[in-house]
Scaffold this motif. Structure first.
Motif, PDB file in Angstrom:
ATOM      1  N   ILE A   1      -0.033   7.545  -6.910  1.00 56.26           N
ATOM      2  CA  ILE A   1      -1.048   8.541  -6.386  1.00 56.26           C
ATOM      3  C   ILE A   1      -0.461   9.919  -6.112  1.00 56.26           C
ATOM      4  N   ARG A   2       1.090   9.896  -6.296  1.00 58.24           N
ATOM      5  CA  ARG A   2       1.710  10.989  -6.152  1.00 58.24           C
ATOM      6  C   ARG A   2       1.383  12.205  -7.502  1.00 58.24           C
TER       7      ARG A   2
ATOM      8  N   TRP B   1       0.955   4.195  -2.750  1.00 62.07           N
ATOM      9  CA  TRP B   1       0.564   5.393  -2.578  1.00 62.07           C
ATOM     10  C   TRP B   1       1.950   6.293  -2.958  1.00 62.07           C
ATOM     11  N   ARG B   2       3.093   5.936  -2.895  1.00 56.76           N
ATOM     12  CA  ARG B   2       4.071   6.841  -3.335  1.00 56.76           C
ATOM     13  C   ARG B   2       4.241   6.927  -4.805  1.00 56.76           C
TER      14      ARG B   2
ATOM     15  N   ALA C   1       0.919  -1.128  -0.129  1.00 58.30           N
ATOM     16  CA  ALA C   1       0.025   0.011   0.025  1.00 58.30           C
ATOM     17  C   ALA C   1       0.809   1.148   0.029  1.00 58.30           C
ATOM     18  N   THR C   2       1.958   1.124   0.691  1.00 55.64           N
ATOM     19  CA  THR C   2       2.928   2.651   0.734  1.00 55.64           C
ATOM     20  C   THR C   2       3.720   2.497  -0.568  1.00 55.64           C
TER      21      THR C   2
END
Length: 85
Positions: A50-51, A46-47, A42-43
């Protein structure tokens, strides 16, 4: 005879308690490993997914913008300056 049955029950009880402890330890390790891998995934998502484009660095942001934004072609409709009714 009854003493042997009681001794067998006590031995089986200790064996079941031992298996319960071993299996609970194994399942705890599996659950923690799975949650750690899920949190890491998930990290990463996210990095990296979605950045905003500026967070990737100047060169990567420029390349990303060039791929995802349309450049003007110069062929636009003439402006209509009539007053809106």
């Amino acid at each position: 005879m009854i003493a042997e049955a009681i001794d067998t029950l006590i031995t089986l009880g200790w064996a079941m308690a031992g298996w319960l402890i071993v299996l609970s330890a194994v399942f705890t390790v599996l659950i923690l490993a799975t949650s750690t891998i899920g949190a890491y995934a998930a990290t990463l998502a996210w990095r990296h997914l979605i950045r905003p484009s500026w967070a990737y660095g100047r060169t990567q942001a420029r390349n990303l913008a060039a791929r995802h934004l349309r450049r003007p072609t110069g062929h636009t409709a003439p402006h209509d300056y009539r007053e809106a009714a």
